[in-house]
Write a protein that holds these residues in place. Structure first.
Motif, PDB file in Angstrom:
ATOM      1  N   LEU A 178      31.223  35.493  41.598  1.00  0.00           N
ATOM      2  CA  LEU A 178      30.286  36.688  42.175  1.00  0.00           C
ATOM      3  C   LEU A 178      30.955  37.793  41.195  1.00  0.00           C
ATOM      4  O   LEU A 178      31.020  39.141  41.806  1.00  0.00           O
ATOM      5  CB  LEU A 178      30.914  36.870  43.506  1.00  0.00           C
ATOM      6  CG  LEU A 178      30.916  35.867  44.377  1.00  0.00           C
ATOM      7  CD1 LEU A 178      31.079  36.153  46.044  1.00  0.00           C
ATOM      8  CD2 LEU A 178      29.186  35.326  44.576  1.00  0.00           C
ATOM      9  N   VAL A 179      30.991  37.615  40.086  1.00  0.00           N
ATOM     10  CA  VAL A 179      31.686  38.625  39.071  1.00  0.00           C
ATOM     11  C   VAL A 179      30.483  39.854  39.349  1.00  0.00           C
ATOM     12  O   VAL A 179      31.265  41.132  39.430  1.00  0.00           O
ATOM     13  CB  VAL A 179      31.745  37.805  37.559  1.00  0.00           C
ATOM     14  CG1 VAL A 179      31.903  39.139  36.502  1.00  0.00           C
ATOM     15  CG2 VAL A 179      32.675  37.212  37.505  1.00  0.00           C
ATOM     16  N   GLY A 180      29.279  39.482  38.752  1.00  0.00           N
ATOM     17  CA  GLY A 180      28.480  40.816  38.870  1.00  0.00           C
ATOM     18  C   GLY A 180      28.103  41.525  40.148  1.00  0.00           C
ATOM     19  O   GLY A 180      28.216  42.795  40.200  1.00  0.00           O
ATOM     20  N   SER A 181      28.044  40.611  41.267  1.00  0.00           N
ATOM     21  CA  SER A 181      27.878  41.278  42.413  1.00  0.00           C
ATOM     22  C   SER A 181      28.991  41.982  42.785  1.00  0.00           C
ATOM     23  O   SER A 181      28.914  43.239  43.394  1.00  0.00           O
ATOM     24  CB  SER A 181      27.440  40.211  43.564  1.00  0.00           C
ATOM     25  OG  SER A 181      28.022  39.122  43.316  1.00  0.00           O
ATOM     26  N   ARG A 182      30.199  41.480  42.481  1.00  0.00           N
ATOM     27  CA  ARG A 182      31.512  42.351  43.169  1.00  0.00           C
ATOM     28  C   ARG A 182      31.487  43.645  42.503  1.00  0.00           C
ATOM     29  O   ARG A 182      32.087  44.554  42.871  1.00  0.00           O
ATOM     30  CB  ARG A 182      32.623  41.605  42.927  1.00  0.00           C
ATOM     31  CG  ARG A 182      32.952  40.417  43.940  1.00  0.00           C
ATOM     32  CD  ARG A 182      34.143  39.474  43.984  1.00  0.00           C
ATOM     33  NE  ARG A 182      34.563  39.154  45.226  1.00  0.00           N
ATOM     34  CZ  ARG A 182      35.511  38.173  45.149  1.00  0.00           C
ATOM     35  NH1 ARG A 182      36.489  37.860  44.276  1.00  0.00           N
ATOM     36  NH2 ARG A 182      35.727  37.373  46.546  1.00  0.00           N
TER      37      ARG A 182
ATOM     38  N   VAL B 157      40.715  39.539  36.811  1.00  0.00           N
ATOM     39  CA  VAL B 157      40.060  38.090  36.415  1.00  0.00           C
ATOM     40  C   VAL B 157      39.429  38.137  34.940  1.00  0.00           C
ATOM     41  O   VAL B 157      39.167  36.994  34.599  1.00  0.00           O
ATOM     42  CB  VAL B 157      38.795  37.998  37.315  1.00  0.00           C
ATOM     43  CG1 VAL B 157      39.212  38.023  38.712  1.00  0.00           C
ATOM     44  CG2 VAL B 157      37.817  39.011  37.183  1.00  0.00           C
ATOM     45  N   LEU B 158      39.699  39.194  34.155  1.00  0.00           N
ATOM     46  CA  LEU B 158      39.177  39.159  32.960  1.00  0.00           C
ATOM     47  C   LEU B 158      40.216  38.351  32.014  1.00  0.00           C
ATOM     48  O   LEU B 158      39.910  38.053  31.056  1.00  0.00           O
ATOM     49  CB  LEU B 158      39.294  40.677  32.407  1.00  0.00           C
ATOM     50  CG  LEU B 158      38.144  41.589  32.800  1.00  0.00           C
ATOM     51  CD1 LEU B 158      38.531  43.013  32.321  1.00  0.00           C
ATOM     52  CD2 LEU B 158      36.735  41.094  32.321  1.00  0.00           C
ATOM     53  N   GLU B 159      41.437  38.225  32.618  1.00  0.00           N
ATOM     54  CA  GLU B 159      42.265  37.264  31.742  1.00  0.00           C
ATOM     55  C   GLU B 159      42.084  35.754  31.955  1.00  0.00           C
ATOM     56  O   GLU B 159      42.558  35.134  31.531  1.00  0.00           O
ATOM     57  CB  GLU B 159      43.851  37.873  32.225  1.00  0.00           C
ATOM     58  CG  GLU B 159      43.901  39.224  32.052  1.00  0.00           C
ATOM     59  CD  GLU B 159      43.218  39.894  30.617  1.00  0.00           C
ATOM     60  OE1 GLU B 159      42.865  41.090  30.820  1.00  0.00           O
ATOM     61  OE2 GLU B 159      43.151  39.195  29.721  1.00  0.00           O
TER      62      GLU B 159
ATOM     63  N   LEU C 263      57.851  15.909  41.890  1.00  0.00           N
ATOM     64  CA  LEU C 263      56.929  16.411  40.823  1.00  0.00           C
ATOM     65  C   LEU C 263      57.052  17.849  40.862  1.00  0.00           C
ATOM     66  O   LEU C 263      57.660  18.553  41.875  1.00  0.00           O
ATOM     67  CB  LEU C 263      55.396  16.231  41.240  1.00  0.00           C
ATOM     68  CG  LEU C 263      54.826  14.612  41.267  1.00  0.00           C
ATOM     69  CD1 LEU C 263      53.420  14.493  41.683  1.00  0.00           C
ATOM     70  CD2 LEU C 263      54.919  13.939  39.916  1.00  0.00           C
ATOM     71  N   ALA C 264      56.614  18.712  39.832  1.00  0.00           N
ATOM     72  CA  ALA C 264      56.821  19.977  39.912  1.00  0.00           C
ATOM     73  C   ALA C 264      55.429  20.461  40.484  1.00  0.00           C
ATOM     74  O   ALA C 264      54.331  19.936  39.898  1.00  0.00           O
ATOM     75  CB  ALA C 264      57.087  20.803  38.409  1.00  0.00           C
ATOM     76  N   LEU C 265      55.241  21.617  41.106  1.00  0.00           N
ATOM     77  CA  LEU C 265      53.837  21.951  41.601  1.00  0.00           C
ATOM     78  C   LEU C 265      53.601  23.514  41.062  1.00  0.00           C
ATOM     79  O   LEU C 265      54.506  24.532  41.373  1.00  0.00           O
ATOM     80  CB  LEU C 265      53.918  21.762  43.017  1.00  0.00           C
ATOM     81  CG  LEU C 265      52.780  22.750  44.076  1.00  0.00           C
ATOM     82  CD1 LEU C 265      51.455  21.801  43.827  1.00  0.00           C
ATOM     83  CD2 LEU C 265      53.254  22.380  45.499  1.00  0.00           C
ATOM     84  N   GLU C 266      52.538  23.777  40.683  1.00  0.00           N
ATOM     85  CA  GLU C 266      52.080  25.214  40.655  1.00  0.00           C
ATOM     86  C   GLU C 266      50.454  25.015  41.530  1.00  0.00           C
ATOM     87  O   GLU C 266      49.755  24.318  41.421  1.00  0.00           O
ATOM     88  CB  GLU C 266      51.703  25.458  39.156  1.00  0.00           C
ATOM     89  CG  GLU C 266      52.779  25.328  38.404  1.00  0.00           C
ATOM     90  CD  GLU C 266      52.181  25.515  36.610  1.00  0.00           C
ATOM     91  OE1 GLU C 266      53.055  25.653  36.005  1.00  0.00           O
ATOM     92  OE2 GLU C 266      50.832  25.699  36.624  1.00  0.00           O
ATOM     93  N   ILE C 267      50.727  25.978  42.499  1.00  0.00           N
ATOM     94  CA  ILE C 267      49.452  26.087  43.369  1.00  0.00           C
ATOM     95  C   ILE C 267      48.975  27.602  43.470  1.00  0.00           C
ATOM     96  O   ILE C 267      50.060  28.435  43.397  1.00  0.00           O
ATOM     97  CB  ILE C 267      49.577  25.420  44.663  1.00  0.00           C
ATOM     98  CG1 ILE C 267      48.209  25.683  45.828  1.00  0.00           C
ATOM     99  CG2 ILE C 267      50.738  26.125  45.447  1.00  0.00           C
ATOM    100  CD1 ILE C 267      48.353  24.933  46.880  1.00  0.00           C
ATOM    101  N   GLU C 268      47.781  27.920  42.995  1.00  0.00           N
ATOM    102  CA  GLU C 268      47.325  29.290  43.085  1.00  0.00           C
ATOM    103  C   GLU C 268      45.926  29.457  43.720  1.00  0.00           C
ATOM    104  O   GLU C 268      45.103  28.616  43.528  1.00  0.00           O
ATOM    105  CB  GLU C 268      46.941  29.859  41.798  1.00  0.00           C
ATOM    106  CG  GLU C 268      46.683  31.345  41.711  1.00  0.00           C
ATOM    107  CD  GLU C 268      45.863  31.470  40.504  1.00  0.00           C
ATOM    108  OE1 GLU C 268      45.365  32.844  40.091  1.00  0.00           O
ATOM    109  OE2 GLU C 268      45.867  30.816  39.586  1.00  0.00           O
ATOM    110  N   ARG C 269      45.635  30.382  44.760  1.00  0.00           N
ATOM    111  CA  ARG C 269      44.398  30.614  45.472  1.00  0.00           C
ATOM    112  C   ARG C 269      43.886  31.632  44.548  1.00  0.00           C
ATOM    113  O   ARG C 269      44.090  32.719  44.214  1.00  0.00           O
ATOM    114  CB  ARG C 269      44.787  31.157  46.795  1.00  0.00           C
ATOM    115  CG  ARG C 269      43.135  31.280  47.524  1.00  0.00           C
ATOM    116  CD  ARG C 269      43.449  31.842  48.900  1.00  0.00           C
ATOM    117  NE  ARG C 269      43.676  33.270  49.174  1.00  0.00           N
ATOM    118  CZ  ARG C 269      43.310  33.950  50.325  1.00  0.00           C
ATOM    119  NH1 ARG C 269      42.832  33.173  51.168  1.00  0.00           N
ATOM    120  NH2 ARG C 269      43.202  35.317  50.291  1.00  0.00           N
ATOM    121  N   SER C 270      42.897  30.988  43.625  1.00  0.00           N
ATOM    122  CA  SER C 270      42.238  31.642  42.534  1.00  0.00           C
ATOM    123  C   SER C 270      40.978  32.324  43.139  1.00  0.00           C
ATOM    124  O   SER C 270      40.706  33.389  42.090  1.00  0.00           O
ATOM    125  CB  SER C 270      41.862  30.686  41.460  1.00  0.00           C
ATOM    126  OG  SER C 270      40.780  29.796  42.035  1.00  0.00           O
TER     127      SER C 270
END
Ligand code: HGY
Ligand code: MN
Ligand code: MN
Length: 404
Positions: free
Chosen positions: A132-136, A146-148, A312-319
């Motif tokens: 939703l880049v443009g509408s946001r 989010v640009l990165e 295990l090592a864990l990485e979790i991100e709500r993107s």
């Protein structure tokens, strides 16, 4: 007598060529395929009498100036597709309003406000882990962070915008003044079977579900599949499989919850090596935000348990997340009237898919017009809407606008 449905079908067929090679349509944002699509759309917008520009987020804007100070009504949808998707999802919602405006102007129906038709660059969030880049951006809710974010090739959204000839740092300036935003109407295929089952060409959306997307990385240790004892393995795919089955069981046990592991990347992904790393996406949807957010928390707990059990090592991100949005009652009523004027029953239904309308709801009242699609199929090459239904949708949009 113009056959507006046939014209819409021809235009969508032409736009489907703006795609990477391969089955169906693959048109990701800020790519040569995106450029090809907006070049075609710009010509049609100009022919319809719209002033055209590309904004800093890559949204193609076609504007018809109304009386001084009268406010603006927005219509549109997204130009991007999923990989090997269909020829209707998103882009149909750009083609139909252009034809509707042409039809109104041909009938000398003056509009008491300005109108903008919008072709948003990136709604799907397939290339970058956001959406939703443009509408946001238009709604003044763009998050510069989010640009990165980078695509699978390591290109950042910032770089992709620059390569497309845009200025990412100007995105903050494109927000529209809410006091002059009269409303937003998005026409979209239903992407489900209800309209076809009810023998309705058109439907009126009541609400759009909420959504969140998680990026998960599980890190174990790769090694020889024949020599590492089972008891000392740190197999990332075994951990991932616990999450896949766990979230699926959860979604099957909770009402109004849908969860999908749509992408899973195994490394080194060879027959005779223990998977040392897995990257996966988990998407959760619900019309009820509390249900979705609880499932997001359960997912995080599930992932932590799987990591512990498999060392295990864990990485979790709500993107990415977008709350559920109700459609505006006054616009729904207006759209219901317009749909009935085309001879349909004005069937009301929720949307399990998300849309740019979810983001535009932060700017102004929004409504959605659903168009029947064959078998309810979408996000695949077989996606199809019949020309006669496209024609009915053009008529409904003109009735909707002419009511003001
Ligand atoms: O995923 C969706 O619901 C939409 O097609 N982006
Ligand atoms: Mn889609
Ligand atoms: Mn869509």
């Amino acid at each position: 007598m113009t056959d507006w449905g046939a014209r819409a079908a021809e235009r969508l067929k032409a736009l489907a060529e703006a795609s990477e090679p391969g089955p169906g349509v693959t048109r990701l944002p800020y790519t040569p395929q995106h450029r090809a699509a907006i070049d075609i759309l710009s010509g049609w917008m100009k022919d319809a009498g719209l002033a055209v520009h590309l904004d800093a987020a890559g949204t193609l804007v076609g504007r018809l100036e109304g009386p001084e100070g009268s406010g603006t009504f927005y219509l549109g949808s997204h130009q991007d597709s999923v990989r090997h998707g269909g020829a209707f999802d998103g882009i149909m919602g750009v083609v139909l309003p252009i034809l509707a405006i042409e039809k109104l102007l041909a009938g000398h129906v003056p509009l008491p406000f300005s109108v903008e038709v919008l072709a948003f660059a990136d709604e799907e969030g397939v290339r970058f882990p956001t959406a939703l880049v443009g509408s946001r951006a238009l709604a003044g809710r763009f998050d510069p962070g989010v640009l990165e974010m980078t695509d699978n090739g390591g290109i950042s959204l910032r770089q992709a915008l620059c390569d497309f000839g845009l200025n990412p740092d100007a995105i903050g300036e494109i927000a529209r003044p809410s006091q002059a935003a009269l409303g937003y109407l998005e026409a979209h295929i239903e992407q489900g079977p209800v309209l076809e089952e009810e023998d309705q060409a058109l439907g009126v959306v009541t609400a759009i579900c909420g959504i969140e997307r998680h990026q998960i990385t599980l890190l174990g240790e790769t090694g020889h599949a024949g020599t590492i004892p089972m008891g000392s393995r740190r197999d990332a795919l075994v951990g991932a499989s616990k999450i896949v089955t766990g979230i699926n069981e959860l979604a099957n046990s909770v009402t109004d919850l849908r969860a999908t592991v749509g992408a899973l990347d195994v490394h080194p992904n060879v027959v005779n090596a223990v998977p040392g790393q897995v990257r996966m996406t988990v998407e959760i949807r619900s019309p009820i935000d509390a249900t979705r957010e609880a499932a997001g928390r359960d997912l995080a707990a599930m992932a932590r348990n799987a990591a512990v059990q498999c060392s295990l090592a864990l990485e979790i991100e709500r993107s990415y997340s977008q709350p559920a949005q109700a459609c505006d009652p006054a616009l729904v009523k207006r759209l219901d009237t317009a749909v009935r004027q085309t001879g349909q029953q004005g069937l009301k239904l929720p949307s399990g898919a998300t849309h740019d309308a979810s983001a535009m709801a932060d700017l102004c009242p929004m409504a959605m017009l659903f168009v029947r699609c064959r078998g309810g199929l979408s996000h695949r090459p077989e996606e199809y809407a019949a020309p006669e239904d496209l024609g009915r949708a053009v008529t409904a949009i003109t009735h909707f606008l002419a009511q003001y």
